[in-house]
Design an enzyme around this catalytic site. Structure first.
Site, short mmCIF file in Angstrom:
data_model
loop_
_atom_site.label_atom_id
_atom_site.label_comp_id
_atom_site.label_asym_id
_atom_site.label_seq_id
_atom_site.Cartn_x
_atom_site.Cartn_y
_atom_site.Cartn_z
N ASP A 1 -4.00 -8.64 -5.80
CA ASP A 1 -4.33 -9.81 -4.99
C ASP A 1 -4.38 -11.08 -5.83
O ASP A 1 -4.06 -12.17 -5.33
CB ASP A 1 -5.68 -9.61 -4.29
CG ASP A 1 -5.51 -8.91 -2.95
OD1 ASP A 1 -4.44 -9.02 -2.35
OD2 ASP A 1 -6.47 -8.25 -2.50
N GLU B 1 -10.18 -11.23 -8.27
CA GLU B 1 -8.90 -11.26 -7.57
C GLU B 1 -8.69 -12.58 -6.83
O GLU B 1 -7.58 -12.88 -6.41
CB GLU B 1 -8.81 -10.08 -6.60
CG GLU B 1 -9.99 -9.94 -5.66
CD GLU B 1 -9.98 -8.61 -4.92
OE1 GLU B 1 -8.93 -7.95 -4.87
OE2 GLU B 1 -11.04 -8.23 -4.38
N CYS C 1 -7.73 -3.10 -12.85
CA CYS C 1 -7.56 -1.95 -11.97
C CYS C 1 -6.38 -2.12 -11.03
O CYS C 1 -6.12 -1.26 -10.21
CB CYS C 1 -8.84 -1.68 -11.16
SG CYS C 1 -9.27 -3.03 -10.03
N HIS D 1 0.81 -1.21 0.00
CA HIS D 1 0.00 0.00 0.00
C HIS D 1 0.85 1.26 0.00
O HIS D 1 0.41 2.30 -0.48
CB HIS D 1 -0.98 -0.02 1.18
CG HIS D 1 -2.15 -0.92 0.92
ND1 HIS D 1 -2.16 -2.22 1.32
CD2 HIS D 1 -3.31 -0.70 0.26
CE1 HIS D 1 -3.29 -2.78 0.93
NE2 HIS D 1 -4.01 -1.89 0.29
#
Length: 584
Positions: free
Chosen positions: A472, A448, A519, A207
């Site tokens: 993921d 995912e 995405c 992140h």
């Protein structure tokens, strides 16, 4: 490399993973784990005295509290306690902590918590270098004193709103240096204009990397020991292209990198001229380039850079870094703001994706493996009131434009049916309350979890659109923690298993006439643009700042030729040779 072997201000280099390209030159702001637990923001110049007074008041309160504790010690208390309390009181009166912290407020416009934590780290570092064991252990007293004052400061209402600092790109700015930065920390830090991020831990899809890309600032992760080796205030050069960090560089090296930085900024300015140019391949295939955002305020930048829509609004950032949950009206206003900003372009809003390394304030993750536990849609279905509030807000926002609701971590059709039922319930409640909303709204799922990618047909049939979350998906396919620097080399977006799942999803979506996008971070990696085109992808969603470079690559690509090349490569068992694939 040992810290003892490095003389003060010595020049040395560190290597990590460059996850955001670009150059940064500035001074280190070294943050320990404790420092990241407090608010970090800049104040305005006219707030310096007020903020200093707030710091002094908290320190005075801490001294008074310690005096009361000392007076009320029971007769049978251990004899060591009273001297320790006195040491703590003396530390609070020490000019090195008191006045120097205030000086940071005046010089750097730090808020009180940040200034105290920064100065405390410097004092602790000095104690830890003392040879005498007894004196060296006094660093623990400094930590305890700072923690006491921070608790007092944090017990008050937030003092000021974060003030972004605009600096000239060639000026020396602050570069965050940390062991790791959680999503909640990033939410706070992103409100301040730092020049770059450096972390000991992390990988290309951690992140820290994701948010650094959305902020369009250089970041190098997986440096291993940067927080220990770099001192607060050290001059740094960050090369996000090569993953290099140069500490205390010589003037000649500084000049070289200032030239590189200026050239990079010139190229970025040239790319901005593509804003109104449609992303069209050489053979006439229109590609849609959408933006990923974390906060409503980012929608304006996405619109201005020419994004075709919002492909991923990570709504969980509305929920994080706060003591309460956002109300329906608060969420409605946030979603409506984004929809209105995009002026008719589609807006895809992902429902709350909490769990794993993203937690709500006050909640603790106790799962053995939180990445596989009660997260994302599983969490929302387990908390129906919370989910209903969000769905009502999303439906209300749809009256201002095209809203697409995206459900994360779907793995079964039963979950799809449960979401449909929850959405129907939210609609009925709005009708009963006489609240307006759009009667037509699109529902889609994140691809995912490998299970949905392998058995994609029923999902493609019953949903309005699909969005492939490659971050993921790769993590689960390769059994690799995407934030773990120790196994970062195994996190491979070019692995045949990953590419075949993406290709399978795109192909089956085409059969059922359903749009599909990517995405995840693969979409914004210009090195992978031609490969994704060859897989048949027609919609990319990425941080807004990456759109111009991806568009430039698309404009020189021949879609049909790439599809043939990629189809041939996918039939092989070995990893695809990206260099051969990129040959034009």
């Amino acid at each position: 490399m040992s810290e003892a072997a490095l003389p003060s201000n010595a020049m040395f280099c560190l290597m990590g993973q460059g996850v955001v390209q670009g150059y940064a030159i500035g001074k280190a702001a070294v943050m320990g784990a404790a420092a990241l637990e407090v608010a970090h923001y800049y104040i305005e110049a006219d707030q310096v005295q007020t903020e200093s007074d707030r710091l002094y008041a908290a320190m005075d309160q801490a001294q008074q509290d310690l005096a009361v504790i000392a007076q009320q010690l029971p007769a049978d208390a251990p004899r060591e306690i009273a001297p320790v309390l006195e040491v703590h009181r003396l530390l609070l009166a020490d000019p090195m902590l008191r006045q120097q912290s205030a000086q940071l407020i005046a010089d750097r416009l730090y808020n009180a918590e940040w200034a105290l934590a920064t100065q405390g780290q410097q004092i602790i570092a000095q104690f830890e270098q003392i040879e005498d064991p007894y004196l060296r252990e006094r660093s623990a007293d400094v930590r305890q004193v700072i923690e006491r004052v921070l608790l007092i400061l944090n017990g008050k209402a937030p003092h000021a709103h974060s003030l972004p600092v605009q600096t000239d790109p060639t000026d020396s700015g602050l570069i965050v240096v940390a062991r790791d930065i959680s999503p909640g920390d990033m939410l706070r830090l992103r409100k301040v204009r730092f020049s770059a991020f450096l972390t000991d831990l992390g990988g290309p899809t951690s992140h820290t990397a994701i948010v650094a890309r959305s902020m369009n600032i250089p970041a190098v992760v997986g440096l291993g020991d940067v927080r220990r080796l770099v001192k607060d205030g050290d001059m740094l050069i960050v090369d996000g292209f090569k993953g290099i960090v140069i500490v205390n560089p010589a003037e000649t090296i500084l000049q070289q990198y200032r030239q590189l930085q200026a050239e990079h900024l010139r190229q970025e300015a040239q790319l901005s001229q593509l804003r109104d140019t449609p992303a069209m391949t050489v053979d006439g295939i229109r590609i849609h380039l959408e933006a990923n955002i974390e906060l409503p305020s980012e929608a304006q930048a996405a619109f201005e850079i020419g994004a075709d829509g919002i492909g991923l609004f990570r709504s969980e950032f509305l929920f994080m870094g706060r003591k309460d949950l956002p109300s329906e009206n608060e969420q409605f206003e946030a979603y409506a703001r984004v929809v209105q900003t995009m002026q008719g372009r589609p807006v895809t809003i992902r429902t709350l994706d909490i769990g794993a390394d993203k937690t709500l304030d006050g909640e603790q993750t106790v799962a053995t493996n939180p990445a596989l536990g009660l997260r994302a849609i599983r969490y929302c279905l387990a908390h129906p009131e919370l989910f209903q509030t969000q769905l009502r807000a999303l439906l209300r926002a749809s009256q201002f434009g095209l809203v697409r609701i995206l459900i994360p971590m779907i793995s079964t059709m039963e979950e799809v049916h449960a979401v449909r039922q929850a959405l129907d319930k939210a609609e009925q409640s709005l009708i009963a309350d006489g609240v307006p909303y759009a009667k037509q709204i699109q529902l889609g799922a994140m691809v995912e979890v490998p299970a949905i990618a392998i058995a994609i047909e029923p999902f493609a049939q019953h949903l309005d659109f699909l969005s492939i979350g490659t971050n993921d998906l790769i993590q689960y396919v390769m059994a690799v923690d995407r934030a773990d620097a120790d196994v970062a080399d195994l996190y491979d977006p070019m692995h045949p298993a990953v590419l075949r799942l993406i290709a399978h999803t795109i192909n089956r979506a085409e059969v059922y006439g359903k749009p599909v996008s990517v995405c995840g971070e693969m979409a914004g990696d210009v090195r992978l643009t031609r490969m994704l085109l060859g897989l048949g992808l027609r919609c990319f969603s990425m941080p807004a700042a990456q759109i111009p470079r991806v568009k430039q690559e698309i404009l020189s690509s021949h879609s049909a030729a790439l599809r043939l090349k990629v189809a041939t490569a996918l039939n092989r068992a070995e990893r695809i040779d990206l260099h051969k694939l990129l040959e034009k």
